[in-house]
Write a protein that holds these residues in place. Structure first.
Motif, PDB file in Angstrom:
ATOM      1  N   LEU A 126      -5.870   2.243  -6.017  1.00 44.42           N
ATOM      2  CA  LEU A 126      -4.475   1.945  -5.691  1.00 44.42           C
ATOM      3  C   LEU A 126      -3.639   1.732  -6.957  1.00 44.42           C
ATOM      4  CD1 LEU A 126      -4.934  -0.457  -2.620  1.00 44.42           C
ATOM      5  CD2 LEU A 126      -4.536   2.003  -2.616  1.00 44.42           C
ATOM      6  N   ASN A 127      -3.825   2.616  -7.906  1.00 44.57           N
ATOM      7  CA  ASN A 127      -3.100   2.519  -9.168  1.00 44.57           C
ATOM      8  C   ASN A 127      -2.074   3.637  -9.348  1.00 44.57           C
ATOM      9  OD1 ASN A 127      -4.903   4.596  -9.526  1.00 44.57           O
ATOM     10  ND2 ASN A 127      -5.574   3.949 -11.570  1.00 44.57           N
ATOM     11  N   ARG A 128      -1.806   4.362  -8.264  1.00 44.39           N
ATOM     12  CA  ARG A 128      -0.769   5.402  -8.274  1.00 44.39           C
ATOM     13  C   ARG A 128       0.087   5.248  -7.019  1.00 44.39           C
ATOM     14  NH1 ARG A 128      -2.535   9.858  -7.115  1.00 44.39           N
ATOM     15  NH2 ARG A 128      -4.740   9.410  -6.693  1.00 44.39           N
ATOM     16  N   ASP A 129       1.371   5.541  -7.155  1.00 41.15           N
ATOM     17  CA  ASP A 129       2.283   5.380  -6.027  1.00 41.15           C
ATOM     18  C   ASP A 129       1.829   6.175  -4.812  1.00 41.15           C
ATOM     19  OD1 ASP A 129       3.805   3.796  -7.686  1.00 41.15           O
ATOM     20  OD2 ASP A 129       5.349   5.310  -8.059  1.00 41.15           O
ATOM     21  N   GLU A 130       1.489   7.440  -4.990  1.00 40.84           N
ATOM     22  CA  GLU A 130       1.124   8.285  -3.859  1.00 40.84           C
ATOM     23  C   GLU A 130      -0.138   7.783  -3.170  1.00 40.84           C
ATOM     24  OE1 GLU A 130       2.681  10.702  -2.306  1.00 40.84           O
ATOM     25  OE2 GLU A 130       4.399  10.492  -3.663  1.00 40.84           O
ATOM     26  N   GLN A 131      -1.062   7.235  -3.937  1.00 45.62           N
ATOM     27  CA  GLN A 131      -2.278   6.673  -3.329  1.00 45.62           C
ATOM     28  C   GLN A 131      -1.932   5.461  -2.471  1.00 45.62           C
ATOM     29  OE1 GLN A 131      -5.265   4.929  -5.958  1.00 45.62           O
ATOM     30  NE2 GLN A 131      -6.890   5.928  -4.781  1.00 45.62           N
ATOM     31  N   VAL A 132      -0.980   4.656  -2.945  1.00 47.90           N
ATOM     32  CA  VAL A 132      -0.524   3.506  -2.159  1.00 47.90           C
ATOM     33  C   VAL A 132       0.165   3.974  -0.886  1.00 47.90           C
ATOM     34  CG1 VAL A 132       1.090   1.565  -2.127  1.00 47.90           C
ATOM     35  CG2 VAL A 132      -0.322   1.967  -4.155  1.00 47.90           C
ATOM     36  N   PHE A 133       0.996   5.012  -0.994  1.00 51.41           N
ATOM     37  CA  PHE A 133       1.691   5.537   0.189  1.00 51.41           C
ATOM     38  C   PHE A 133       0.682   6.075   1.211  1.00 51.41           C
ATOM     39  CE2 PHE A 133       5.337   6.812  -2.886  1.00 51.41           C
ATOM     40  CZ  PHE A 133       5.704   5.470  -3.015  1.00 51.41           C
ATOM     41  N   ASP A 134      -0.330   6.776   0.716  1.00 47.25           N
ATOM     42  CA  ASP A 134      -1.364   7.318   1.620  1.00 47.25           C
ATOM     43  C   ASP A 134      -2.093   6.188   2.326  1.00 47.25           C
ATOM     44  OD1 ASP A 134      -0.707   9.887   0.864  1.00 47.25           O
ATOM     45  OD2 ASP A 134      -2.369  10.105  -0.562  1.00 47.25           O
ATOM     46  N   TRP A 135      -2.429   5.144   1.569  1.00 48.23           N
ATOM     47  CA  TRP A 135      -3.140   4.004   2.165  1.00 48.23           C
ATOM     48  C   TRP A 135      -2.297   3.361   3.255  1.00 48.23           C
ATOM     49  CZ3 TRP A 135      -1.822  -1.078   2.720  1.00 48.23           C
ATOM     50  CH2 TRP A 135      -2.838  -1.918   3.203  1.00 48.23           C
ATOM     51  N   ALA A 136      -1.008   3.167   2.986  1.00 48.94           N
ATOM     52  CA  ALA A 136      -0.122   2.549   3.967  1.00 48.94           C
ATOM     53  C   ALA A 136      -0.067   3.379   5.246  1.00 48.94           C
ATOM     54  CB  ALA A 136       1.270   2.366   3.379  1.00 48.94           C
ATOM     55  N   GLN A 137       0.084   4.689   5.086  1.00 51.28           N
ATOM     56  CA  GLN A 137       0.168   5.566   6.255  1.00 51.28           C
ATOM     57  C   GLN A 137      -1.138   5.561   7.042  1.00 51.28           C
ATOM     58  OE1 GLN A 137       1.294   9.587   5.295  1.00 51.28           O
ATOM     59  NE2 GLN A 137       1.411  10.240   7.422  1.00 51.28           N
ATOM     60  N   GLN A 138      -2.250   5.608   6.342  1.00 53.14           N
ATOM     61  CA  GLN A 138      -3.552   5.621   7.005  1.00 53.14           C
ATOM     62  C   GLN A 138      -3.829   4.325   7.758  1.00 53.14           C
ATOM     63  OE1 GLN A 138      -6.157   6.487   3.735  1.00 53.14           O
ATOM     64  NE2 GLN A 138      -5.376   8.580   3.498  1.00 53.14           N
ATOM     65  N   ASN A 139      -3.141   3.261   7.359  1.00 51.72           N
ATOM     66  CA  ASN A 139      -3.318   1.972   8.025  1.00 51.72           C
ATOM     67  C   ASN A 139      -2.222   1.681   9.041  1.00 51.72           C
ATOM     68  OD1 ASN A 139      -5.643   0.073   6.819  1.00 51.72           O
ATOM     69  ND2 ASN A 139      -4.964   1.514   5.240  1.00 51.72           N
ATOM     70  N   GLY A 140      -1.514   2.716   9.451  1.00 49.47           N
ATOM     71  CA  GLY A 140      -0.580   2.581  10.558  1.00 49.47           C
ATOM     72  C   GLY A 140       0.823   2.154  10.204  1.00 49.47           C
ATOM     73  N   ILE A 141       1.175   2.160   8.911  1.00 50.07           N
ATOM     74  CA  ILE A 141       2.529   1.793   8.496  1.00 50.07           C
ATOM     75  C   ILE A 141       3.367   3.060   8.366  1.00 50.07           C
ATOM     76  CG2 ILE A 141       3.915   0.638   6.730  1.00 50.07           C
ATOM     77  CD1 ILE A 141       1.424  -0.934   5.933  1.00 50.07           C
ATOM     78  N   ASP A 142       4.587   3.010   8.885  1.00 54.22           N
ATOM     79  CA  ASP A 142       5.482   4.158   8.794  1.00 54.22           C
ATOM     80  C   ASP A 142       5.707   4.517   7.325  1.00 54.22           C
ATOM     81  OD1 ASP A 142       8.493   5.148   8.442  1.00 54.22           O
ATOM     82  OD2 ASP A 142       7.807   5.748  10.434  1.00 54.22           O
ATOM     83  N   ARG A 143       5.312   5.731   6.942  1.00 52.59           N
ATOM     84  CA  ARG A 143       5.334   6.123   5.531  1.00 52.59           C
ATOM     85  C   ARG A 143       6.746   6.085   4.949  1.00 52.59           C
ATOM     86  NH1 ARG A 143       1.516   9.419   2.592  1.00 52.59           N
ATOM     87  NH2 ARG A 143       2.396  10.099   0.591  1.00 52.59           N
ATOM     88  N   GLU A 144       7.701   6.661   5.650  1.00 51.37           N
ATOM     89  CA  GLU A 144       9.070   6.724   5.124  1.00 51.37           C
ATOM     90  C   GLU A 144       9.653   5.331   4.945  1.00 51.37           C
ATOM     91  OE1 GLU A 144      13.424   8.788   6.088  1.00 51.37           O
ATOM     92  OE2 GLU A 144      11.720   9.060   7.459  1.00 51.37           O
ATOM     93  N   LYS A 145       9.454   4.491   5.948  1.00 47.33           N
ATOM     94  CA  LYS A 145       9.959   3.116   5.861  1.00 47.33           C
ATOM     95  C   LYS A 145       9.312   2.370   4.702  1.00 47.33           C
ATOM     96  CE  LYS A 145      10.612  -0.976   8.790  1.00 47.33           C
ATOM     97  NZ  LYS A 145      10.362  -1.571  10.140  1.00 47.33           N
ATOM     98  N   PHE A 146       8.015   2.577   4.536  1.00 46.08           N
ATOM     99  CA  PHE A 146       7.291   1.913   3.458  1.00 46.08           C
ATOM    100  C   PHE A 146       7.786   2.394   2.093  1.00 46.08           C
ATOM    101  CE2 PHE A 146       3.931   1.441   0.361  1.00 46.08           C
ATOM    102  CZ  PHE A 146       3.436   0.166   0.605  1.00 46.08           C
ATOM    103  N   VAL A 147       7.919   3.712   1.921  1.00 45.92           N
ATOM    104  CA  VAL A 147       8.348   4.279   0.640  1.00 45.92           C
ATOM    105  C   VAL A 147       9.744   3.789   0.274  1.00 45.92           C
ATOM    106  CG1 VAL A 147       8.947   6.412  -0.573  1.00 45.92           C
ATOM    107  CG2 VAL A 147       6.854   6.301   0.803  1.00 45.92           C
ATOM    108  N   ASN A 148      10.635   3.755   1.253  1.00 44.38           N
ATOM    109  CA  ASN A 148      12.001   3.296   0.984  1.00 44.38           C
ATOM    110  C   ASN A 148      12.010   1.847   0.504  1.00 44.38           C
ATOM    111  OD1 ASN A 148      13.120   5.763   1.671  1.00 44.38           O
ATOM    112  ND2 ASN A 148      13.545   5.169   3.799  1.00 44.38           N
TER     113      ASN A 148
END
Length: 227
Positions: A126-148
């Motif tokens: 979890l040391n890159r932004d995209e990896q964090v975004f992928d983790w959030a999405q895979q755990n059921g968090i809305d990706r767009e909302k999270f990224v914003n």
């Protein structure tokens, strides 16, 4: 020479006596906890503010988390509990922003332990932004909302504030817990003065007892009864 030997012997006995009295049941300043030279303002009202300085990548923070969570639950309305994810370098920044994004979205309590598990059990860096975004999405968090939220000025401000708080509270290692804006303690601080070679679990349990003491010590004085 004989006087010097007596003086040194007396000093050694006094030091030993002081250390013997320093226990989690009877904590001592500068032994089991430290007192800030200047207390920091708190906004917890008639409750005691407790702040944990931690990092997701930190193995000691990971091991402490379940015990600390249980302690916070046990304290109930006595305290207002907060966390500060400390900065380090560019590899840690995505983890720090992950923490403050979860906090901003009101998802921290739901996902906090899951981030620790991702890093220390699943071995995700979890040391890159995209990896964090992928983790959030895979755990059921809305990706767009999270990224914003992750890229928002609000989260950036929280990240900057964490650095300022580290300086103000004189935090240079973690995990560290600050009680009442004034007292600092940690498992390693308490463990330095325990007899023998205490395990990490024993150091943590002892630190929680010191925290119990510091919460009581930090409670606002009851108003004097009217005459």
């Amino acid at each position: 020479m004989r006087y010097l030997k007596k003086l040194l012997g007396a000093f050694a006995l006094a030091t030993a006596a002081s250390m013997a009295g320093a226990t989690p049941e009877h904590p001592q300043n500068n032994v089991d906890y430290l007192t800030l030279p200047q207390a920091q303002d708190t906004d917890s009202g008639d409750k005691v503010e407790v702040i944990e300085f931690f990092a997701y990548y930190c193995p000691h923070c990971n091991v402490l988390e379940p015990r600390l969570a249980a302690w916070v639950k046990k304290q109930g309305d006595n305290i207002v509990f907060k966390r500060v994810h400390v900065p380090r370098d560019e590899n840690v920044l995505p983890q720090q922003r992950l923490f403050y994004t979860l906090e901003a979205l009101g998802l921290l309590e739901q996902y906090h332990a899951k981030v620790f598990a991702a890093m220390h059990e699943q071995r995700l860096r979890l040391n890159r932004d995209e990896q964090v975004f992928d983790w959030a999405q895979q755990n059921g968090i809305d990706r767009e909302k999270f990224v914003n939220a992750y890229r928002s000025f609000g989260v950036q401000a929280r990240v900057r504030r964490a650095g300022y708080m580290m300086q103000n509270y004189r935090v240079n290692y973690w995990p560290v817990v600050v009680v009442g804006g004034k007292y600092l303690t940690s498992p390693s601080q308490v463990g330095e003065n325990m007899r023998g070679e205490p395990t990490e679990a024993e150091q943590q349990e002892a630190a929680l007892k010191v925290m119990d003491y510091l919460v009581q010590k930090s409670k606002p004085a009851a108003p004097a009864a009217a005459k």
